[in-house]
Write a protein that holds these residues in place. Structure first.
Motif, short mmCIF file in Angstrom:
data_model
loop_
_atom_site.label_atom_id
_atom_site.label_comp_id
_atom_site.label_asym_id
_atom_site.label_seq_id
_atom_site.Cartn_x
_atom_site.Cartn_y
_atom_site.Cartn_z
N GLU A 36 9.52 2.48 -6.32
CA GLU A 36 9.69 2.48 -7.60
C GLU A 36 8.49 3.51 -8.22
N MET A 37 7.15 3.05 -7.54
CA MET A 37 6.11 3.73 -7.90
C MET A 37 5.26 3.88 -6.34
N ALA A 38 4.43 5.11 -6.48
CA ALA A 38 3.63 5.27 -5.12
C ALA A 38 2.58 5.92 -5.71
N ASP A 39 1.03 5.42 -5.76
CA ASP A 39 0.23 6.09 -6.66
C ASP A 39 -0.80 6.15 -5.45
N ALA A 40 -1.23 7.71 -4.97
CA ALA A 40 -1.93 7.99 -3.84
C ALA A 40 -3.50 7.49 -4.67
N ALA A 41 -3.74 7.71 -5.83
CA ALA A 41 -5.11 7.60 -6.03
C ALA A 41 -5.59 6.27 -6.12
N SER A 42 -4.73 5.23 -6.49
CA SER A 42 -4.97 3.99 -6.45
C SER A 42 -4.55 3.09 -4.72
N GLY A 43 -3.66 3.83 -4.25
CA GLY A 43 -3.26 3.43 -3.24
C GLY A 43 -2.13 2.31 -3.07
N LEU A 44 -1.24 2.06 -4.25
CA LEU A 44 -0.41 0.94 -4.62
C LEU A 44 0.94 1.57 -4.67
N ALA A 45 1.80 0.94 -4.18
CA ALA A 45 3.46 1.05 -4.32
C ALA A 45 4.04 -0.04 -4.69
N LEU A 46 5.07 0.15 -5.26
CA LEU A 46 6.07 -1.12 -5.84
C LEU A 46 7.42 -0.76 -5.15
N LEU A 47 7.96 -1.58 -4.46
CA LEU A 47 9.42 -1.54 -4.14
C LEU A 47 10.31 -2.61 -4.52
N ARG A 48 11.66 -1.88 -4.75
CA ARG A 48 12.72 -3.04 -5.33
C ARG A 48 13.67 -3.18 -3.90
N PRO A 49 14.10 -4.26 -3.66
CA PRO A 49 15.14 -4.21 -2.59
C PRO A 49 16.34 -3.65 -2.94
N ALA A 50 17.24 -3.40 -1.98
CA ALA A 50 18.47 -2.85 -1.98
C ALA A 50 19.47 -3.89 -2.79
N ALA A 51 19.23 -5.30 -2.43
CA ALA A 51 19.96 -6.17 -3.25
C ALA A 51 18.95 -7.48 -3.36
N PRO A 52 19.09 -8.26 -4.52
CA PRO A 52 18.37 -9.30 -4.78
C PRO A 52 17.82 -10.19 -3.72
N ALA A 105 0.91 -1.49 -0.04
CA ALA A 105 -0.01 -0.05 -0.12
C ALA A 105 0.93 1.41 -0.08
N ALA A 106 0.60 2.19 -0.70
CA ALA A 106 1.25 3.58 -0.70
C ALA A 106 1.51 4.06 0.60
N GLU A 107 0.35 3.89 1.30
CA GLU A 107 0.46 4.20 2.99
C GLU A 107 1.56 3.82 3.74
N ALA A 108 2.03 2.50 3.18
CA ALA A 108 3.10 2.09 4.14
C ALA A 108 4.77 2.77 3.79
N VAL A 109 4.56 3.46 2.83
CA VAL A 109 5.89 4.19 2.49
C VAL A 109 5.89 5.36 2.54
N ALA A 110 4.78 6.10 2.67
CA ALA A 110 4.61 7.47 2.78
C ALA A 110 5.40 8.18 3.93
N GLY A 111 6.37 9.33 3.51
CA GLY A 111 7.14 9.99 4.12
C GLY A 111 8.19 9.32 5.10
N CYS A 112 8.73 8.10 4.43
CA CYS A 112 9.72 7.32 4.73
C CYS A 112 11.11 8.02 4.22
N GLY A 113 12.13 8.08 5.48
CA GLY A 113 13.50 8.34 4.83
C GLY A 113 14.33 7.04 4.30
N ASP A 114 13.71 5.83 4.70
CA ASP A 114 14.51 4.59 4.32
C ASP A 114 13.22 3.39 4.55
#
Length: 588
Positions: free
Chosen positions: A428-444, A407-416
């Motif tokens: 990678e993407m955070a869309d407030a309208a749909s509420g979706l976020a995509l995250l990529r890890p620092a390493a696989p 959820a986009a709420e999970a990463v809103a306003g985060c420094g890390d």
């Protein structure tokens, strides 16, 4: 300079109309790391100036100030006295807000500026005259100093220094921040440039050759930093460690393996931990990870681990922490120094002394040697508080590389952002309208499971499961909660939402919603997603899978899909949900 001082004294500048009774400012002329040094310098200034005051500054430092004065007159006086060489070149105008208890004149009340005027007694009566506040007549000024050493004489006295004394000067120049080359006792171009810079910073002619008195002043300043720390070699037999410690500031406290706590005994917020436990490289690596989760170790700073040792440094606005440990004779031994920020000179000197004196001795802390007590907590490690994230939510792994949808709420306003504890994930993407976020890890990463998305239309009333972390990171695997699909649209008829009859917790937000075959129907959204609408406790909203798949396609991620309707056991669905669900942590 004497003519200027005599003229100012004769006109009563330091005790007459120039004084500001309210709203005045000070000329801070020096700061010293110990009370004894500060009193000595205040006494020297009181021999030349009236209106000398001394105040504690915090972090163990003490300031000497002239005043208070009217702000305009203070600025004029500052320039005149600097030009005359009567005060150091780094003196400045201070508003007094940093001053705490008063230590000079001797016998003065411990009032901070603004509580009692420097020109009046606490009850408003005229301040009694003392040796420190009566301006001497010009004839009573100190006798002229001895003639200065000539450059030739300075070179001659320098030539008589042995190698150890020359190396000590280089060490002191490095400590003063003007030298960064080798400590070799050879006074080449780099050392000469450092000497000239030190002379410039301290108001001397920049000859590049220190006179005898300048060398003494440099070494005195270098050694004075450690005054008042009570440095002593402490041998802790229980930990099997000997090391120099500031015994005037810390004392032995509780033992909570793998640490022996040496806690602050006064106003200076310092602490030392001795680290002692049995183990080798694998256990050392575990300790390295644990130390970085502690509240006393700020996250910003250099750190490194190898097969036999590690070093961690962290700094924030309040503290600077240094931790080091190594595998020595089958045991892990080390220490941590936690020191107030803004006192770097003393911290660096103390740290170098601790490192040079550290020695591992027989003995090691064992957990069984210390009985359990009621202070145990999942938020503590050996009596030290863990650093906590701003929030912890859930997410779902969508590919083999560890990409997470949440959820986009999970990463809103985060420094890390961390995925399963691995920090440095990118949003990678955070869309407030749909509420979706995509995250990529620092390493696989290598997820235990990957989501398969249900593309068929579910039936209203079907049993569903939500996987998340209602207890934050306290549990290593996601918790699964079961409920019912109440509607295949949102409360307002939204096509991209589904409605569940299910009671969820904040830690479930962003987690996958699965059918009873283990396929993902969508992601759980926060209940307060719309500011003007608050859902009942037993109602939850789901961002449906088609919207997720569109976002994954746009990001170049080929997600798994299925239209099959399978009915599996509760245990199998819970296991499948736990494998694909990630813990998403938001840090400052």
């Amino acid at each position: 300079m004497k003519r200027l001082l005599a003229a100012l004294l004769a006109t009563g500048f330091f005790s007459g109309p120039g004084w500001a009774q309210d709203g005045g400012v000070w000329l801070q002329v020096e700061a010293r790391p110990t009370l004894s040094q500060a009193e000595a310098r205040a006494r020297a200034y009181a021999g030349r100036f009236d209106a000398v005051s001394g105040y504690a500054l915090g972090s163990g430092w003490y300031g000497i100030a002239l005043g208070p004065y009217d702000p305009d007159e203070a600025r004029r006086l500052l320039g005149e006295l600097k030009a005359a060489g009567a005060i150091p070149g780094d003196a400045f105008v201070a508003d007094g807000t940093q001053y705490r208890s008063r230590f000079w004149p001797v016998g003065a009340r411990g009032d901070a500026p603004g509580r009692a005027s420097a020109a009046t007694a606490p009850d408003g009566a005229a301040a009694p005259e003392t040796e420190a506040t009566v301006a001497p007549a010009p004839s009573e000024l100190p006798a002229p100093a001895a003639p200065r050493e000539t450059l030739a004489e300075a070179r001659a006295s320098e030539a008589r220094l042995d190698r150890a004394a020359r190396e000590q000067l280089q060490v002191a120049l490095r400590w003063a921040g003007v030298y960064d080359a080798a400590i070799d006792g050879a006074f080449g171009a780099g050392t000469r440039a450092a000497m000239a810079e030190w002379q410039r910073q301290n108001g001397f002619e920049a000859t590049g050759v220190l006179s005898s008195s300048q060398r003494a002043a440099l070494i005195d300043a270098y050694e004075a930093v450690l005054d008042g720390l009570g440095l002593e070699l402490v041998s802790d037999d229980q930990a099997g460690i000997a090391v120099e410690m500031p015994t005037a500031l810390v004392a032995r406290g509780e033992v909570r393996p793998p640490f022996v706590h040496y806690d602050a005994t006064g106003d200076l917020d310092a602490q030392v931990l001795l680290i002692s436990q049995s183990g080798g490289a694998k256990r050392l690596a575990g300790l390295y990870e644990i130390m970085q989760t502690l509240e006393i170790v700020p996250p910003e700073g250099p750190r490194g681990l190898d097969a036999r040792s590690f070093v961690i440094e962290g700094a924030d606005a309040n503290h600077v922490t240094h931790v080091e440990a190594a595998v020595i004779d089958g045991a892990i031994k080390g220490f941590a120094l936690i020191w107030p920020a803004g006192d770097e000179g003393r911290r660096q000197r103390l740290l170098s002394r601790m490192q040079a004196s550290f020695a591992a001795r027989p003995g090691v802390l064992e957990p069984a040697a210390v009985p359990a007590d009621e202070a145990q907590s999942i938020d503590l490690v050996a009596g030290l508080e863990l650093r906590r994230p701003l929030r912890e939510r859930a997410g779902v792994f969508v590919d083999e590389a560890g990409t997470v949808a949440t959820a986009a709420e999970a990463v809103a306003g985060c420094g890390d952002v961390a995925i399963d504890g691995l920090r440095g994930a990118s949003v990678e993407m955070a869309d407030a309208a749909s509420g979706l976020a995509l995250l990529r890890p620092a390493a696989p990463l290598a997820p235990r499971g990957i989501a398969t998305f249900q593309t068929g239309v579910p039936r209203i009333g079907d049993k569903v499961a939500v996987a998340g972390f209602p207890y934050g990171g306290a549990l290593s695997l996601a918790t699964t909660t079961f409920g019912r699909l109440a509607d295949i649209r949102g409360p307002g008829g939204e096509e991209d939402l589904k409605r569940l009859e299910l009671k969820t917790q904040p830690g479930d937000v962003g987690g996958p919603v699965l059918d009873m075959g283990g396929a993902v129907l969508g992601l759980l959204l926060p209940g307060d997603r719309q500011e003007d609408r608050v859902l009942p406790d037993d109602v939850a909203l789901v961002l449906e899978s088609e919207t997720l798949l569109d976002a994954l396609d746009a990001a170049g991620i080929e997600a798994k899909r299925s239209e099959a309707r399978v009915e599996d056991t509760v245990q199998a669905v819970a296991r499948r949900a736990g494998e694909m669900t990630a813990l998403v942590s938001c840090w400052e």
